[in-house]
Structures are given as C-alpha cells and as structure tokens.
Design a protein around this motif. Sequence first.
Motif, PDB file in Angstrom:
ATOM      1  N   THR A 278       1.085  -1.143  -0.323  1.00 34.76           N
ATOM      2  CA  THR A 278      -0.463  -0.054   0.027  1.00 34.76           C
ATOM      3  C   THR A 278       1.019   1.493   0.382  1.00 34.76           C
ATOM      4  N   LYS A 279       1.781   0.851  -0.814  1.00 39.26           N
ATOM      5  CA  LYS A 279       3.091   2.767   0.154  1.00 39.26           C
ATOM      6  C   LYS A 279       2.392   3.304  -1.318  1.00 39.26           C
ATOM      7  N   GLU A 280       2.522   4.627  -1.208  1.00 47.28           N
ATOM      8  CA  GLU A 280       1.947   5.931  -2.117  1.00 47.28           C
ATOM      9  C   GLU A 280       2.312   6.498  -3.591  1.00 47.28           C
ATOM     10  N   ILE A 281       2.101   5.660  -4.033  1.00 46.89           N
ATOM     11  CA  ILE A 281       2.729   5.792  -5.929  1.00 46.89           C
ATOM     12  C   ILE A 281       2.542   7.138  -6.028  1.00 46.89           C
ATOM     13  N   ASP A 282       3.166   7.675  -7.099  1.00 49.62           N
ATOM     14  CA  ASP A 282       3.756   9.353  -7.506  1.00 49.62           C
ATOM     15  C   ASP A 282       2.853   9.660  -8.893  1.00 49.62           C
ATOM     16  N   LEU A 283       1.702  10.300  -8.674  1.00 51.80           N
ATOM     17  CA  LEU A 283       0.918  10.661  -9.926  1.00 51.80           C
ATOM     18  C   LEU A 283       1.496  11.723 -10.785  1.00 51.80           C
ATOM     19  N   VAL A 284       1.980  11.957 -10.169  1.00 53.51           N
ATOM     20  CA  VAL A 284       3.298  13.278 -10.908  1.00 53.51           C
ATOM     21  C   VAL A 284       3.993  13.099 -12.148  1.00 53.51           C
ATOM     22  N   ASN A 285       5.261  12.336 -11.417  1.00 57.15           N
ATOM     23  CA  ASN A 285       6.291  11.736 -11.332  1.00 57.15           C
ATOM     24  C   ASN A 285       6.364  10.591 -11.673  1.00 57.15           C
ATOM     25  N   ARG A 286       5.609   9.873 -13.033  1.00 63.02           N
ATOM     26  CA  ARG A 286       5.358   8.141 -13.402  1.00 63.02           C
ATOM     27  C   ARG A 286       6.366   7.597 -13.516  1.00 63.02           C
ATOM     28  N   ASP A 287       7.941   8.221 -13.717  1.00 63.54           N
ATOM     29  CA  ASP A 287       9.228   7.591 -14.294  1.00 63.54           C
ATOM     30  C   ASP A 287       9.964   7.794 -13.335  1.00 63.54           C
ATOM     31  N   PRO A 288      10.154   7.849 -12.515  1.00 58.63           N
ATOM     32  CA  PRO A 288      10.798   8.051 -11.015  1.00 58.63           C
ATOM     33  C   PRO A 288      12.203   7.735 -11.759  1.00 58.63           C
ATOM     34  N   LYS A 289      11.895   6.756 -12.054  1.00 59.90           N
ATOM     35  CA  LYS A 289      14.133   5.731 -11.956  1.00 59.90           C
ATOM     36  C   LYS A 289      14.388   6.827 -13.910  1.00 59.90           C
ATOM     37  N   HIS A 290      13.710   7.288 -14.442  1.00 58.65           N
ATOM     38  CA  HIS A 290      13.906   7.156 -15.787  1.00 58.65           C
ATOM     39  C   HIS A 290      13.977   6.193 -16.969  1.00 58.65           C
ATOM     40  N   LEU A 291      13.174   5.428 -16.668  1.00 58.12           N
ATOM     41  CA  LEU A 291      13.670   4.007 -17.989  1.00 58.12           C
ATOM     42  C   LEU A 291      13.032   4.373 -19.231  1.00 58.12           C
ATOM     43  N   ASN A 292      12.287   5.337 -19.698  1.00 58.07           N
ATOM     44  CA  ASN A 292      12.002   5.669 -21.102  1.00 58.07           C
ATOM     45  C   ASN A 292      12.197   6.870 -21.128  1.00 58.07           C
ATOM     46  N   ASP A 293      13.186   7.770 -20.081  1.00 56.18           N
ATOM     47  CA  ASP A 293      13.874   9.293 -20.724  1.00 56.18           C
ATOM     48  C   ASP A 293      14.434   9.088 -22.265  1.00 56.18           C
ATOM     49  N   ASN A 294      15.208   7.907 -22.794  1.00 57.72           N
ATOM     50  CA  ASN A 294      15.590   8.131 -24.328  1.00 57.72           C
ATOM     51  C   ASN A 294      14.984   6.896 -25.281  1.00 57.72           C
ATOM     52  N   VAL A 295      13.759   6.433 -24.910  1.00 54.64           N
ATOM     53  CA  VAL A 295      13.205   5.114 -25.729  1.00 54.64           C
ATOM     54  C   VAL A 295      11.720   5.618 -26.176  1.00 54.64           C
ATOM     55  N   VAL A 296      10.709   6.372 -25.217  1.00 50.54           N
ATOM     56  CA  VAL A 296      10.351   6.171 -26.299  1.00 50.54           C
ATOM     57  C   VAL A 296       9.040   7.597 -26.319  1.00 50.54           C
ATOM     58  N   LYS A 297       9.674   8.951 -25.806  1.00 46.84           N
ATOM     59  CA  LYS A 297       9.465  10.061 -26.116  1.00 46.84           C
ATOM     60  C   LYS A 297       9.593  10.403 -27.121  1.00 46.84           C
ATOM     61  N   VAL A 298       8.478  10.788 -27.985  1.00 50.83           N
ATOM     62  CA  VAL A 298       7.957  11.237 -29.678  1.00 50.83           C
ATOM     63  C   VAL A 298       6.683  12.110 -29.323  1.00 50.83           C
ATOM     64  N   ASP A 299       7.491  13.657 -29.698  1.00 50.04           N
ATOM     65  CA  ASP A 299       6.872  14.533 -29.579  1.00 50.04           C
ATOM     66  C   ASP A 299       7.010  14.658 -31.285  1.00 50.04           C
ATOM     67  N   PHE A 300       5.549  15.642 -31.556  1.00 47.63           N
ATOM     68  CA  PHE A 300       5.077  16.052 -33.369  1.00 47.63           C
ATOM     69  C   PHE A 300       6.647  16.747 -34.134  1.00 47.63           C
ATOM     70  N   GLU A 301       7.736  16.723 -33.132  1.00 47.79           N
ATOM     71  CA  GLU A 301       8.687  17.427 -33.945  1.00 47.79           C
ATOM     72  C   GLU A 301       9.771  16.906 -34.247  1.00 47.79           C
ATOM     73  N   ASP A 302       9.397  15.573 -33.792  1.00 47.25           N
ATOM     74  CA  ASP A 302      10.548  14.137 -33.896  1.00 47.25           C
ATOM     75  C   ASP A 302      10.291  13.423 -34.590  1.00 47.25           C
ATOM     76  N   VAL A 303       8.772  13.407 -35.550  1.00 47.50           N
ATOM     77  CA  VAL A 303       8.734  12.553 -36.056  1.00 47.50           C
ATOM     78  C   VAL A 303       8.230  13.798 -37.055  1.00 47.50           C
ATOM     79  N   ILE A 304       7.023  14.370 -37.377  1.00 48.64           N
ATOM     80  CA  ILE A 304       7.674  15.586 -38.668  1.00 48.64           C
ATOM     81  C   ILE A 304       8.403  16.780 -38.363  1.00 48.64           C
ATOM     82  N   ALA A 305       9.052  17.181 -39.626  1.00 49.30           N
ATOM     83  CA  ALA A 305       9.397  18.625 -39.987  1.00 49.30           C
ATOM     84  C   ALA A 305       9.359  18.614 -41.077  1.00 49.30           C
ATOM     85  N   GLU A 306       9.303  20.301 -41.541  1.00 50.66           N
ATOM     86  CA  GLU A 306       9.990  20.410 -42.931  1.00 50.66           C
ATOM     87  C   GLU A 306      11.291  21.434 -42.858  1.00 50.66           C
ATOM     88  N   PRO A 307      11.642  21.420 -44.045  1.00 48.58           N
ATOM     89  CA  PRO A 307      12.802  22.120 -43.640  1.00 48.58           C
ATOM     90  C   PRO A 307      12.814  23.233 -44.692  1.00 48.58           C
TER      91      PRO A 307
END
Length: 181
Positions: free
Chosen positions: A49-78
Amino acid sequence: MTSGYKDGTPEEEYTHSPFIRKQGNIYKPNNKEMDNDSINEKTLQDVHTKEIDLVNRDPKHLNDNVVKVDFEDVIAEPPGTYSFDGVWKASFTTFTVTKYWCYRLMTALVGIPLALLWGIFFAILSFIHIWAMVPCVKSFLIVIHTFSRIYSICVHTFCDPLFEAIGKCFSSVRVTTTKVV
C-alpha cells in the motif's frame, strides 16, 4: 525498572521502556528523549500500500531516451518547403491528441491485464531465482571448490617441480642479439 551500575553511575529509576537507552532510542539513536508522538507513531508500513507518485510516473528514468516521441521528432518541414500554417497547426493538434487518446485507450483496455501478466512473470522469475538458481549456483560453487583444491594440489605437486627443473636447466642460457648492417 532499575538498572545496575553503568559507566560508574549508581542505580537510577527509568520511567520509560527498557528499549530506550541513555544514548537515545535504539530505533532513532540520535534522539535523546522520546516524545509521546514518536512512541505512538506507526513503524511498520505495508509494502503493498505504498504511496504512488501520480505526477512523476518514471522516477527511475526508464523511458527517457526510448519512447519520448513528440510531433517535432516525427514530422519536420525544412526551410523553403512549408505547408499552410493552418495545416501545420491542425497536423500538430491531430498528432498530439491522437497519440494522447490512443495511448490512454490502449492502457485502459490492455494495461491492467498486462500488469497482471508482468506481475505473475516477475513473481515466477523471483521465485525461480530465489528458490532454484541461487541454491544451484551455491552448490555448484561448493563442488567446484573441491575440484579446484584437487587441481591446485596436482599442479603444485607435479607441475611446479617440473617447471622449476626446466627453469634451472635453461637458467645458464644466455641469448645475445647483434644487429648487422
């Protein structure tokens, strides 16, 4: 409760439990005195029943460089090939909202069953590791230690004298090199 002579001090009467020493509480050694709040505080917490952090859901930074995909990362117009501003804004909004709601819908439908499966998987993995792998490795190390002792005795008995004798035979050999031009 009375105590005997300690550190040259005569007997004195203690008004608190025997678990509290003169140096402080054994559970909190820096506290010289225990107040009523610390006596009544709950020391055991249920790990389930330990308390869970609803704001920081990746406190150990497991997915920092893996699944962070924003619009600018996928579509860009030169520069020089821009679409209409309205199309660009609508594309950004469509991408962002679709990604947001699709992820939420998939986690709502599949998240809890997958959490159940991963919980079972890691429970089985922990069980196998604790109750099978570690004892097997430990017993293997015990058996290998016996063979290593036997091997060490054989090497020291047979090989050490042989190599020492060969070393003495070749100790008088002198090698000289000359460079001929």
